[in-house]
Motif scaffolding. Structure first.
Motif, PDB file in Angstrom:
ATOM      1  N   THR A  10      14.896   0.832  60.634  1.00  0.00           N
ATOM      2  CA  THR A  10      13.951   1.208  59.577  1.00  0.00           C
ATOM      3  C   THR A  10      14.656   2.018  58.505  1.00  0.00           C
ATOM      4  O   THR A  10      14.400   1.842  57.305  1.00  0.00           O
ATOM      5  CB  THR A  10      12.787   2.015  60.174  1.00  0.00           C
ATOM      6  N   ALA A  11      15.554   2.901  58.910  1.00  0.00           N
ATOM      7  CA  ALA A  11      16.308   3.697  57.945  1.00  0.00           C
ATOM      8  C   ALA A  11      17.178   2.799  57.062  1.00  0.00           C
ATOM      9  O   ALA A  11      17.295   3.019  55.849  1.00  0.00           O
ATOM     10  CB  ALA A  11      17.170   4.722  58.674  1.00  0.00           C
ATOM     11  N   LEU A  23      14.890   7.941  51.763  1.00  0.00           N
ATOM     12  CA  LEU A  23      15.109   8.041  53.199  1.00  0.00           C
ATOM     13  C   LEU A  23      14.791   9.462  53.668  1.00  0.00           C
ATOM     14  O   LEU A  23      15.554  10.397  53.430  1.00  0.00           O
ATOM     15  CB  LEU A  23      16.560   7.699  53.560  1.00  0.00           C
ATOM     16  N   THR A  24      13.659   9.628  54.307  1.00  0.00           N
ATOM     17  CA  THR A  24      13.264  10.901  54.907  1.00  0.00           C
ATOM     18  C   THR A  24      12.772  10.640  56.319  1.00  0.00           C
ATOM     19  O   THR A  24      12.439   9.499  56.674  1.00  0.00           O
ATOM     20  CB  THR A  24      12.135  11.579  54.102  1.00  0.00           C
ATOM     21  N   HIS A  25      12.711  11.693  57.110  1.00  0.00           N
ATOM     22  CA  HIS A  25      12.199  11.548  58.470  1.00  0.00           C
ATOM     23  C   HIS A  25      10.759  11.027  58.453  1.00  0.00           C
ATOM     24  O   HIS A  25      10.394  10.142  59.230  1.00  0.00           O
ATOM     25  CB  HIS A  25      12.262  12.897  59.204  1.00  0.00           C
ATOM     26  N   ARG A  26       9.960  11.577  57.562  1.00  0.00           N
ATOM     27  CA  ARG A  26       8.555  11.157  57.498  1.00  0.00           C
ATOM     28  C   ARG A  26       8.442   9.698  57.069  1.00  0.00           C
ATOM     29  O   ARG A  26       7.621   8.946  57.619  1.00  0.00           O
ATOM     30  CB  ARG A  26       7.797  12.046  56.509  1.00  0.00           C
ATOM     31  N   SER A  45      18.437  16.703  61.968  1.00  0.00           N
ATOM     32  CA  SER A  45      18.795  16.986  60.580  1.00  0.00           C
ATOM     33  C   SER A  45      18.950  15.692  59.790  1.00  0.00           C
ATOM     34  O   SER A  45      19.002  14.593  60.358  1.00  0.00           O
ATOM     35  CB  SER A  45      20.105  17.771  60.525  1.00  0.00           C
ATOM     36  N   ARG A  46      19.046  15.846  58.475  1.00  0.00           N
ATOM     37  CA  ARG A  46      19.293  14.676  57.628  1.00  0.00           C
ATOM     38  C   ARG A  46      20.668  14.086  57.925  1.00  0.00           C
ATOM     39  O   ARG A  46      20.838  12.868  57.956  1.00  0.00           O
ATOM     40  CB  ARG A  46      19.184  15.060  56.158  1.00  0.00           C
ATOM     41  N   ALA A  47      21.635  14.973  58.158  1.00  0.00           N
ATOM     42  CA  ALA A  47      22.979  14.496  58.481  1.00  0.00           C
ATOM     43  C   ALA A  47      22.954  13.653  59.753  1.00  0.00           C
ATOM     44  O   ALA A  47      23.606  12.605  59.833  1.00  0.00           O
ATOM     45  CB  ALA A  47      23.930  15.671  58.646  1.00  0.00           C
ATOM     46  N   ALA A  48      22.189  14.093  60.751  1.00  0.00           N
ATOM     47  CA  ALA A  48      22.097  13.334  62.002  1.00  0.00           C
ATOM     48  C   ALA A  48      21.430  11.981  61.777  1.00  0.00           C
ATOM     49  O   ALA A  48      21.820  10.970  62.385  1.00  0.00           O
ATOM     50  CB  ALA A  48      21.315  14.138  63.038  1.00  0.00           C
ATOM     51  N   LEU A  49      20.437  11.943  60.901  1.00  0.00           N
ATOM     52  CA  LEU A  49      19.772  10.676  60.601  1.00  0.00           C
ATOM     53  C   LEU A  49      20.726   9.716  59.896  1.00  0.00           C
ATOM     54  O   LEU A  49      20.753   8.510  60.198  1.00  0.00           O
ATOM     55  CB  LEU A  49      18.542  10.932  59.723  1.00  0.00           C
ATOM     56  N   LEU A  50      21.531  10.232  58.975  1.00  0.00           N
ATOM     57  CA  LEU A  50      22.508   9.393  58.276  1.00  0.00           C
ATOM     58  C   LEU A  50      23.563   8.869  59.241  1.00  0.00           C
ATOM     59  O   LEU A  50      23.968   7.707  59.164  1.00  0.00           O
ATOM     60  CB  LEU A  50      23.167  10.184  57.148  1.00  0.00           C
TER      61      LEU A  50
END
Length: 201
Positions: A10-11, A23-26, A45-50
């Motif tokens: 999805t990201a 691109l946000t968690h929500r 964190s955002r870094a972890a999501l990236l």
């Protein structure tokens, strides 16, 4: 597909459709149809999501290019043309990679991960050219990768039209033919020519 893969997929889609700002968690929770907080529970964190997204993207690209990296290579031109076709066929994946590449220029921690992921593609290119007998496979693999990246960028985000498979084959054939030519040693070109013979017939 498990939840981790769903969130990463999805990201990737959000990056391709909305760019880095989208691109946000929500946004991932909503687009994936997950309960609020699901993405942040997995990637705090955002870094972890990236990083999660880049790992999934790298896995997908490796899978798409698996035939290209098989040694020994058959027809090198045909093999590489298929690899480019696979990248062009999934614009979502390639657009997401461009977004991550730009973000990596601003995030040193992502840069390190991005470069390690890139080596997983550059190193097989070196191996392919070495197996095919190219005279300088490390340097020439960089040229091949740069050429392929240019074709992708021009077709997907540039002003060029998407090339046909015939276009890809022709361009790669020209490139590889030129790279396969052994260049003369520069030292031999600058050496003084031998003096003319003084003997008389």
């Amino acid at each position: 597909m498990n939840r981790t893969e769903l969130i990463a997929e999805t990201a990737i889609t959000l990056l391709a459709e909305r760019g880095m700002r989208g691109l946000t968690h929500r946004a991932v929770d909503e687009a994936a149809g997950l309960p609020p907080g699901s993405t942040s529970n997995l990637a705090r964190s955002r870094a972890a999501l990236l990083e999660l997204t880049l790992a999934r993207l790298t896995s997908l690209e490796e899978e798409a290019l698996s035939e290209v990296f098989v040694l020994p290579a058959g027809d090198l031109v045909e093999t590489m043309a298929k690899g480019l076709q696979a990248q062009l066929a999934d614009r979502r994946r390639t657009l997401a990679r461009y977004e991550l590449a730009l973000e990596a220029t601003r995030r040193p921690e992502l840069r390190e991960i991005y470069d390690r992921a890139g080596a997983r593609f550059r190193d097989p290119a070196v191996a392919l050219l070495a197996a095919a007998g190219f005279p300088d496979p490390v340097r020439q693999a960089r040229q091949v990768v740069s050429y392929c990246e240019g074709v992708l960028f021009d077709a997907i985000v540039g002003a060029g039209a998407e090339p046909s498979v015939e276009d890809l084959r022709a361009g790669l054939a020209e490139l590889l033919t030129g790279l396969a030519v052994r260049r003369p040693d520069p030292a031999s070109e600058t050496a003084e020519p031998p003096p003319p013979s003084q003997e008389k017939g």
